[in-house]
Enzyme design. Structure first.
Site, short mmCIF file in Angstrom:
data_model
loop_
_atom_site.label_atom_id
_atom_site.label_comp_id
_atom_site.label_asym_id
_atom_site.label_seq_id
_atom_site.Cartn_x
_atom_site.Cartn_y
_atom_site.Cartn_z
CB CYS A 116 -0.94 0.01 1.20
SG CYS A 116 -2.15 -1.30 1.12
CG HIS A 258 -3.15 3.84 1.49
ND1 HIS A 258 -3.68 3.31 0.34
CD2 HIS A 258 -3.13 2.83 2.40
CE1 HIS A 258 -3.96 2.03 0.54
NE2 HIS A 258 -3.64 1.72 1.78
CG ASN A 288 -6.63 -0.42 0.77
OD1 ASN A 288 -5.85 -0.24 -0.14
ND2 ASN A 288 -6.25 -0.60 2.03
#
Ligand code: UT7
Length: 331
Positions: A116, A258, A288
């Site tokens: 991520c 993020h 996500n």
């Protein structure tokens, strides 16, 4: 004394695959509910790439959009950095595939995998190349087809993740004209305990693919959601606080982090004593998307006029590794 060339963000682009996987769709796959998912994560739906649409193909579309935005031709790209956890193949790299698809004949390129945090790590690397005068046009792509490593029988993970791609073109500030990079950082803290927080156990050299690993679904993600949650809240708050310290909160225009979980954002804002609307969020639409989430969010924030001119914009990312990093720009 090293002379550093100021770096700017010349172009932004994003791509979301067509197919929508809603919370109601997931209710049919696992024991969950729209209400639980929305309250715990802020996610309503996510996008899923078509079977013949790999992460390189999505990345190439986002890359072309970033080049169009910057009015730079593919032949003028010097370097392609692709952040991904879900490359088309173990090798060659997605950077090669993107180069071919967009016709960036002169470019070199390589992939960066930091889950991520991947886009921020690739962004940081790109800055070094432009700042040092090594290259003028560096394309940074974040692209993920996470649906290929999600277990749709595991309600802990399948509600969170989605597919997509985003890209930025970094150039010397004089050419870019906006988005001056003021600071950027990358950090990691690895170890067996950290592996267990978020990983794909099989398919690498430690546990190569076999009928047993397939049967045990070890090619899909496992996650200790609570541990990621706690790490994400404290890291998000720390990165934002430390990056703004030399400038002061009053100069902040927007946080584009993020897209991890809306509750994480809210908890971090509480720690920072900052209103939640300072944070740009599109997690309700995409979930996500790991390495794709920062450039997708940044592109949408820009298109929706959410990046005030002359103000500071900070991106913070965190994830498996553990890994974390930030970049701060004056928009
Ligand atoms: O970029 C980094 C990637 N990682 C992430 O983005 C994840 C970060 N973590 C999170 O977002 C949250 O930890 C989750 C959303 C994954 C989970 O939320 P939570 O508030 O930490 O829930 P929990 O794991 O503490 O579970 C609470 C309950 C449990 O039931 P019991 O044991 O209390 O009966 C879970 O079994 O919720 C249950 N649960 C669910 N229920 C309905 C877990 N997943 C689901 C689900 N639907 N999808």
């Amino acid at each position: 004394m090293i002379n550093r060339i100021p770096v700017g963000i010349a172009g932004l682009g994003a791509y979301a695959p067509e197919k929508v996987l809603s919370n109601q769709d997931l209710e049919k796959l696992v024991d969950t509910s729209d209400e639980w998912i929305y309250q715990r994560t802020g996610i309503r739906e996510r996008r899923i790439a078509a079977p013949d649409e790999d992460s390189g193909a999505m990345g190439a579309i986002a890359a072309m959009r970033a080049l169009d935005d910057a009015r730079v031709a593919p032949e003028d790209v010097d370097l392609i950095l692709c952040a991904t956890t879900t490359p088309d193949l173990p090798f060659p790299t997605n950077a090669c595939h993107i180069q071919h698809r967009i016709g960036a004949k002169r470019a070199g390129g390589f992939d960066i995998n930091s889950a991520c945090s991947g886009f921020v790590f690739a962004f940081n690397t790109a800055v070094q190349f432009v700042q040092s005068g090594t290259y003028r046009n560096v394309l940074v792509v974040g692209t993920e087809k996470l649906s290929t490593i999600v277990n749709y029988e595991d309600r802990n993970t399948c509600v969170i993740f989605g597919d997509g791609a985003g890209a930025m073109l970094l150039r010397p500030l004089d050419d870019a004209g906006r988005g001056e990079v003021l600071s950027t950082s990358i950090s990691t803290n690895g170890g067996p305990e950290q592996d267990a927080v978020l990983m794909v156990a099989a398919g690498g050299s430690r546990l190569p693919a076999s009928p047993e690993t397939l049967a045990a679904k070890q090619h899909t993600m496992i996650m200790g959601g609570n541990k990621v949650y706690r790490f994400a809240v404290s890291t998000f708050a720390k990165l934002v606080k430390e990056s703004l310290e030399p400038y002061g909160y009053e100069q902040l225009g927007r946080i584009v982090p993020h897209q991890v979980n809306q509750r994480i954002v809210e908890a971090a804002c509480e720690r920072l004593d900052m209103p939640v609307d300072m944070v740009f969020s599109n997690i309700h639409k995409y979930g996500n998307t790991a390495a794709a989430s920062v450039p997708v969010a940044f592109t949408e924030a820009y298109r929706e006029d959410m990046l005030p001119k002359g103000k500071l914009v900070v991106s913070a990312a965190f994830g498996a590794g553990l890994s974390w990093g930030h970049f701060l720009v004056r928009w």
